[in-house]
Enzyme design. Sequence first.
Site, PDB file in Angstrom:
ATOM      1  N   LYS A  41      -6.587  -9.842  18.063  1.00  0.00           N
ATOM      2  CA  LYS A  41      -7.167  -8.492  17.970  1.00  0.00           C
ATOM      3  C   LYS A  41      -7.153  -7.824  19.344  1.00  0.00           C
ATOM      4  O   LYS A  41      -6.960  -8.489  20.371  1.00  0.00           O
ATOM      5  CB  LYS A  41      -8.598  -8.597  17.436  1.00  0.00           C
ATOM      6  N   ARG A 138     -24.527 -10.018  12.368  1.00  0.00           N
ATOM      7  CA  ARG A 138     -23.559  -8.941  12.564  1.00  0.00           C
ATOM      8  C   ARG A 138     -22.924  -8.676  11.210  1.00  0.00           C
ATOM      9  O   ARG A 138     -23.574  -8.176  10.310  1.00  0.00           O
ATOM     10  CB  ARG A 138     -22.540  -9.405  13.620  1.00  0.00           C
ATOM     11  N   TYR A 271     -16.023   7.043  47.296  1.00  0.00           N
ATOM     12  CA  TYR A 271     -17.093   7.933  46.855  1.00  0.00           C
ATOM     13  C   TYR A 271     -18.470   7.345  47.147  1.00  0.00           C
ATOM     14  O   TYR A 271     -18.715   6.176  46.868  1.00  0.00           O
ATOM     15  CB  TYR A 271     -16.972   8.195  45.355  1.00  0.00           C
ATOM     16  N   MET A 318     -10.993   6.063  40.166  1.00  0.00           N
ATOM     17  CA  MET A 318     -10.175   6.108  38.950  1.00  0.00           C
ATOM     18  C   MET A 318      -8.803   5.463  39.153  1.00  0.00           C
ATOM     19  O   MET A 318      -8.303   4.752  38.273  1.00  0.00           O
ATOM     20  CB  MET A 318      -9.986   7.554  38.490  1.00  0.00           C
TER      21      MET A 318
HETATM   22  C1  LIG Z   1     -13.024 -12.385  18.180  1.00  0.00           C
HETATM   23  C2  LIG Z   1     -13.316 -13.357  17.102  1.00  0.00           C
HETATM   24  C3  LIG Z   1     -12.898 -14.706  17.225  1.00  0.00           C
HETATM   25  C4  LIG Z   1     -12.313 -15.280  18.486  1.00  0.00           C
HETATM   26  O1  LIG Z   1     -13.365 -15.547  19.419  1.00  0.00           O
HETATM   27  P1  LIG Z   1     -13.041 -16.269  20.799  1.00  0.00           P
HETATM   28  O2  LIG Z   1     -14.379 -16.582  21.379  1.00  0.00           O
HETATM   29  O3  LIG Z   1     -12.275 -15.296  21.623  1.00  0.00           O
HETATM   30  O4  LIG Z   1     -12.264 -17.474  20.488  1.00  0.00           O
HETATM   31  C5  LIG Z   1     -13.078 -15.530  16.130  1.00  0.00           C
HETATM   32  N1  LIG Z   1     -13.641 -15.078  14.984  1.00  0.00           N
HETATM   33  C6  LIG Z   1     -14.085 -13.807  14.855  1.00  0.00           C
HETATM   34  C7  LIG Z   1     -14.710 -13.389  13.567  1.00  0.00           C
HETATM   35  C8  LIG Z   1     -13.954 -12.903  15.904  1.00  0.00           C
HETATM   36  O5  LIG Z   1     -14.403 -11.661  15.776  1.00  0.00           O
END
Ligand SMILES: *Cc1c(COP(=O)(O)O)cnc(C)c1O
Length: 393
Positions: A41, A138, A271, A318
């Site tokens: 992802k 979650r 800055y 930036m």
């Molecule tokens: C992002 C995610 C993972 C991977 O987690 P890592 O700690 O990066 O290995 C696994 N399962 C779900 C549902 C996630 O959202």
Amino acid sequence: MKPASSESFERQALIDLEAVRHNVRHFLEVAQPARVMAVVKADGYGHGAVPVAKAALEAGAAWLGVAHITEALALRAAGIDAPILAWLHTPESDFTAALTANVDIGISGWEIDHVAAAAKEVQRPARVHLKIDTGMGRNGCTPERWEELIGQATAYQEEGLLRVVGVFSHLAVADEPRRPETDEQIDRFRDAVALAEDAGLDLEVRHLANTPGTLSRPDAHFDMVRVGLGIYGLSPFENERPADLKLRPAMTLRSRVANCKRVLQGQGVSYGLRYKTDAPSTLVLVPMGYGDGIPRTASGAQVEIGGKRYDVVGRVAMDQFVVDLRTAESPDLVGEEVTLFGPGEDAPGAEDWAAAAGTINYEIVTRISPRVPRVYVDGEASNDGGVPAGSDA
Ligand SMILES: *Cc1c(COP(=O)(O)O)cnc(C)c1O
């Protein structure tokens, strides 16, 4: 403009795909007989989802995982036909496109009616994984509603609209192995799986562990582990560095010196003039800033130039930040390579930048912006022997 390559660059995130393969093979060994889902992802945590996914599959990962259906469709569009699971949706998500592209769908509750409707439309059963919230609070179905969700899924399965192939959940504190909540999550997960199986669901994959869970809790492996951070060669634990875990960081973030100048004592920097030289010194300018995804709060981080580490001083702007060499006797370094972080022994790690910025290494690599070209090599990323494997994939 010169083409991006591993040798000719001014700002780049160099990604070593052989490091990704090495890390995947390590997780296959740690997790076996469980299978490995490579989580790609967020554009492969900033490394490039497609090249990372291909490397992970070559190394033996059996599945790919993403949050959004759009991310799964991009992998399919790149010709990847391995199983993919997408688990985060809204009612606007394109379930029809997901089913057409043979993407497995994570279901926490409301999605089930939408997915069944999409299955009716495309006239093929959806492959779904039911998600139980074992404590993270979650996504996922609460244990109180779990039997109801199983009932809905079983009914739709009998209608031929979906097939429940998996049950999964996500760990909240596996990066802190001593905390007892992980035991509770594993227990709740077992109960949830048992209820699904008692209801007659014939599951292919039960999966719970993320990277820290995979490394610290063999009892959380079940049939498959979902590894994100680890395949990029980073450590999920505060007190362990990648090498302690036999992992190889895949990303080297590097640039070149854009200016190098002698200054007097008391020279203010960037800055707010929050930093002033305490003696005559040499300041080096690095052409990367928060527009490139470098945290503005990361002053206190270090970079490596010519095998030595130097402090980032003053505010990160930036487009640029300043490094104080703390000597008035430096040669002109314009054009010299600057490594912000990478796998080399001399260079800081993404975890060092995370500590300086008050965040985690996950965020440091993921937030590197599209302004920074990704360049791919196969093996020995930061050394000159690297074989370019294409750029900007
Ligand atoms: C992002 C995610 C993972 C991977 O987690 P890592 O700690 O990066 O290995 C696994 N399962 C779900 C549902 C996630 O959202």
